[in-house]
Scaffold this motif. Structure first.
Motif, PDB file in Angstrom:
ATOM      1  N   PRO A 185      37.866  24.166  51.200  1.00 39.46           N
ATOM      2  CA  PRO A 185      36.658  24.858  50.744  1.00 39.46           C
ATOM      3  C   PRO A 185      35.942  24.162  49.569  1.00 39.46           C
ATOM      4  N   GLU A 195      41.222  38.555  49.979  1.00 44.42           N
ATOM      5  CA  GLU A 195      41.661  37.618  48.933  1.00 44.42           C
ATOM      6  C   GLU A 195      41.235  38.119  47.559  1.00 44.42           C
ATOM      7  N   TYR A 228      46.237  30.037  45.072  1.00 40.78           N
ATOM      8  CA  TYR A 228      45.030  30.277  44.268  1.00 40.78           C
ATOM      9  C   TYR A 228      44.777  29.154  43.264  1.00 40.78           C
ATOM     10  N   TYR A 255      47.436  40.772  45.311  1.00 41.89           N
ATOM     11  CA  TYR A 255      47.456  40.462  46.747  1.00 41.89           C
ATOM     12  C   TYR A 255      48.831  40.770  47.340  1.00 41.89           C
ATOM     13  N   ARG A 295      41.229  27.371  43.763  1.00 40.44           N
ATOM     14  CA  ARG A 295      40.292  27.369  42.634  1.00 40.44           C
ATOM     15  C   ARG A 295      39.960  25.935  42.203  1.00 40.44           C
ATOM     16  N   TRP A 328      40.309  32.102  52.736  1.00 45.55           N
ATOM     17  CA  TRP A 328      40.009  31.027  51.771  1.00 45.55           C
ATOM     18  C   TRP A 328      38.687  30.334  52.107  1.00 45.55           C
ATOM     19  N   SER A 373      35.897  32.631  51.036  1.00 49.28           N
ATOM     20  CA  SER A 373      35.752  32.541  49.577  1.00 49.28           C
ATOM     21  C   SER A 373      34.974  31.280  49.185  1.00 49.28           C
ATOM     22  N   LEU A 392      40.057  36.541  44.828  1.00 47.85           N
ATOM     23  CA  LEU A 392      39.459  35.374  44.172  1.00 47.85           C
ATOM     24  C   LEU A 392      38.118  35.722  43.534  1.00 47.85           C
ATOM     25  N   GLY A 393      37.823  37.026  43.488  1.00 45.12           N
ATOM     26  CA  GLY A 393      36.571  37.442  42.855  1.00 45.12           C
ATOM     27  C   GLY A 393      35.334  37.088  43.671  1.00 45.12           C
ATOM     28  N   LEU A 394      35.513  36.911  44.984  1.00 39.30           N
ATOM     29  CA  LEU A 394      34.401  36.507  45.856  1.00 39.30           C
ATOM     30  C   LEU A 394      34.417  37.382  47.114  1.00 39.30           C
TER      31      LEU A 394
END
Lengths: 222, 222
Positions: B151, B201, A48, A71, A52, B178, B181, B203-205
């Motif tokens: 990504p 995931e 992550y 997760y 990110r 990923w 995301s 990741l807030g997506l």
């Protein structure tokens, strides 16, 4: 002959502190699954950070660490309560340090001795302050100041600004192969602390030296 | 009601093609270790995409894929000969496709049907050309043109330039969480093809929809 080093800069998680000292706390909540959850938690936390950084969606270490824990627990088909989440995040502020750290930092006294981490101050500062070697350190630097995770060049650059040194005056220590690759790519001298006998990363960036624990870096003393 | 989609864009590796169809070839060279090497190979390949993107050290897919293979084989305490390396890289150009792909692409005829991948042309083109659905595709786009891995936003942006569409006119399909995301963060509509029942995931997506295979996307037809 080793080059002249002005700042000895240490990664925190995995290098000074054992991230898997949360295994027992994980096991208390999820009997028999503590080791798997701890391994997956760390693996996902790193993933992550990288994702990110690539997506341009920085979030502080505590959020990423909670996300990764969620997760890891889901992956084991378990449920995580709010209280368990808080308790495990708290355990991450009380990780054990490796046994040789204090001795090595003592032998390096008089130099800049610095922690440099992806950890945000709310997580990193309590961890470092409660360690037995806090008084031996000269600085603690968090990437949160620039909101750029390691191994981005912008993150390592913060070290130069904060310490007022040039990149070739830094010796950077990390147990994380990806962190050593990033630091080497940026231009630091690098010592990979390969605690668990992992293969060298295949990124075309060889560390300057490899030691099994931090004691090896004492050969960089002039 | 589903929004109007002008381009159906598919990730390649894991989404149209099964990356683990190299397991048998790995097992021929390293008996009993084929599955472990194949899993580790893919995992390391992804990690190296992310790390190279973060470090600003793009290298083409074939190099990253060989690097990851070398790591995976070392991890198993095995030696990789030059001939084995070439044979396994060649196997990566002949991956099996998933069984529903041809049927789904046939049902979508008349739209832009596009492959978009981190694969470089030397690896991606032979793979796509030898598939049973090549004639059903309208475009194949490689990130190599901009040398920015998914990504990253810069990679997804290439799709808009190449297809002359706006981001909200794209439905992007990937089996890689990923990748979904990243695409969602960029502004595509997203369908996560969760072939193996992985957790979502953290990741807030959230993906716009989740299907167990590509047939699910047919509900996006107007």
């Amino acid at each position: 002959m080793k080059p002249s080093i002005k700042a000895f800069v240490f990664d925190a998680y995995g290098t000074l502190f054992d991230v898997h000292s949360v295994t027992e706390a994980c096991n208390d909540f999820f009997p028999g699954k503590g080791a798997d959850i701890s391994q997956s938690w760390r693996k996902k936390q790193l993933e992550y950070f990288f994702l990110r950084q690539v997506m341009g969606r920085y979030a502080p270490f505590d959020q990423v660490t909670i996300d990764a824990l969620r997760y890891a627990v889901k992956e084991q088909q378990e449920d995580l309560s709010h209280e368990q989440e808080i308790a495990l995040l708290d355990a991450y502020k009380k990780l054990d340090s490796y046994e040789e750290v204090k001795e090595v930092l003592s032998a390096l006294q008089g130099r800049k001795l610095v922690v440099f981490s992806n950890g945000s101050p709310t997580m990193l500062e309590p961890l470092v302050k409660h360690s037995e070697f806090f008084s031996l350190l000269t600085d603690t630097i968090s990437v949160d100041k620039v909101k750029q995770f390691k191994p981005s060049p912008a993150s390592y650059s913060l070290v130069l600004e904060e310490l007022n040194v040039r990149r070739e005056e830094v010796l950077f220590m990390s147990s994380n192969g990806w962190d050593i690759s990033g630091a080497k790519s940026f231009g630091f001298h690098t010592a990979w602390i390969n605690r668990t006998g992992l293969p060298e990363e295949e990124l075309g960036l060889t560390p300057d030296c490899v030691y099994t624990n931090l004691k090896g870096i004492l050969e960089w003393l002039e």
